[in-house]
Design a protein around this motif. Structure first.
Motif, PDB file in Angstrom:
ATOM      1  N   ASP A 247       4.886 155.370 -63.028  1.00 32.93           N
ATOM      2  CA  ASP A 247       5.491 154.762 -61.846  1.00 32.93           C
ATOM      3  C   ASP A 247       4.741 153.484 -61.491  1.00 32.93           C
ATOM      4  O   ASP A 247       3.510 153.493 -61.379  1.00 32.93           O
TER       5      ASP A 247
ATOM      6  N   ASP B 227      13.854 153.468 -58.845  1.00 29.94           N
ATOM      7  CA  ASP B 227      14.150 154.565 -57.940  1.00 29.94           C
ATOM      8  C   ASP B 227      14.898 154.009 -56.735  1.00 29.94           C
ATOM      9  O   ASP B 227      15.061 152.790 -56.582  1.00 29.94           O
ATOM     10  N   ASN B 228      15.344 154.905 -55.847  1.00 26.18           N
ATOM     11  CA  ASN B 228      16.024 154.456 -54.640  1.00 26.18           C
ATOM     12  C   ASN B 228      15.099 153.616 -53.760  1.00 26.18           C
ATOM     13  O   ASN B 228      13.892 153.845 -53.707  1.00 26.18           O
TER      14      ASN B 228
ATOM     15  N   ASP C 140      15.158 157.192 -47.544  1.00 29.49           N
ATOM     16  CA  ASP C 140      15.330 156.992 -48.981  1.00 29.49           C
ATOM     17  C   ASP C 140      16.821 156.764 -49.205  1.00 29.49           C
ATOM     18  O   ASP C 140      17.627 157.686 -49.076  1.00 29.49           O
TER      19      ASP C 140
ATOM     20  N   GLY D   9      19.234 153.407 -56.595  1.00 23.75           N
ATOM     21  CA  GLY D   9      18.407 153.496 -57.798  1.00 23.75           C
ATOM     22  C   GLY D   9      19.224 153.800 -59.034  1.00 23.75           C
ATOM     23  O   GLY D   9      20.456 153.873 -59.005  1.00 23.75           O
TER      24      GLY D   9
ATOM     25  N   ALA E  29      17.562 159.063 -59.864  1.00 29.24           N
ATOM     26  CA  ALA E  29      17.561 158.636 -58.467  1.00 29.24           C
ATOM     27  C   ALA E  29      18.719 159.315 -57.746  1.00 29.24           C
ATOM     28  O   ALA E  29      19.846 159.343 -58.244  1.00 29.24           O
TER      29      ALA E  29
END
Length: 272
Positions: free
Chosen positions: A19, A55-56, A80, A85, A91
């Motif tokens: 990440d 990702d979102n 979120d 994403g 996502a």
């Protein structure tokens, strides 16, 4: 605030995950701020190859802040944003709202006979994740048929336990230690999530414990932590995380670092 984390996640089979994320926080007034967070994820999935994507998008609104007597409290709404994403990294297609309460307490109240305990501090965070959907359609890998998978609500809880060497030198006692040591904050962080309703049928509590250290400079801080899963559903190996936090309030006190409204208030770089 860029962060890089590498670990093996709790999927079955477990994938190796990298990440790379970043967060930007902006003060609107002295007691209200917003932040934006995005992460790029790379997955190495056993027998399936690799996948990557964003990702979102996450946002946070800090509504209240109260500091005094070495205690600080704040309330925020984290969002979120579903559908922002990539499906390649799973996502979520739905939005999740997470109202969160934060509190931190220093130990400066300790008596002089126990002055070496004064640099200790603890923080805690309590949040409740509320997804905007109760279920999503997923495909059964064996039959190829779609089924409604429940989306659980969850209680997010965590905190830190830390010892500030800068506080020790400046406010308690100068032990004559090297300058590098006097800028360190040893820390143990934990982040866990417990399903409370609409259970997924998997492990109800997942999370990690993250021991490490923070180096605090005048205009930035650098942190390195291990990522230790609390159970198999949280991961099956120890990972590592590195984070660089820039104090924009101090670097650009009269431009992007100051609140949009109200007086300039420089940030204090004393850890998380």
């Amino acid at each position: 605030m860029p962060t890089i984390a590498g670990f093996k996640n709790g999927d079955d089979p477990s994938a190796r995950e990298l990440d790379i994320s970043g967060e930007y926080s902006k003060t609107i007034t002295e007691n209200f701020g917003v932040s934006f967070e995005e992460a790029w994820i790379h997955l190495d999935i056993p027998h399936e190859g690799s996948a990557q994507g964003f990702d979102n998008l996450g946002t946070s609104n800090q509504f209240v802040r109260n500091a005094g007597a070495e205690r600080a409290m704040s309330i925020s709404l984290d969002v979120d944003w579903g559908g922002t994403g990539s499906k390649a990294v799973d996502a979520e297609p739905f939005t999740t709202l997470v109202p969160t309460f934060f509190i931190g307490q220093g130990f400066g109240f300790m008596p002089e006979s126990m002055r070496l305990l004064k640099p200790f501090a603890v923080t805690a965070q309590l949040g409740y994740a509320i997804p905007t959907k109760s279920s999503v359609n997923e495909e059964d890998e064996e039959t190829g048929l779609l089924f409604a998978a429940p989306v659980p609500r969850a209680f997010n809880w965590g905190g830190t336990f830390q010892y500030s060497m800068p506080y020790l030198k400046s406010s308690v006692q100068d032990l004559g230690l090297p300058g590098f040591i006097n800028r360190m904050i040893p820390i143990v962080e934990w982040n866990l999530s417990t399903e409370t309703s609409n259970f997924s049928g998997e492990e109800r509590t997942t999370g990690t414990i993250n021991p490490g250290a923070i180096y605090v400079a005048d205009k930035f801080q650098l942190a390195v932590e291990a990522i230790i899963p609390v159970n198999r559903a949280s991961g099956d190996n120890v990972g590592v995380m590195g984070q660089l936090h820039l104090y924009l309030d101090d670097i650009f006190p009269h431009s992007i670092g100051k609140p949009l409204f109200g007086p300039t208030s420089a940030a204090e770089g004393v850890g998380y």
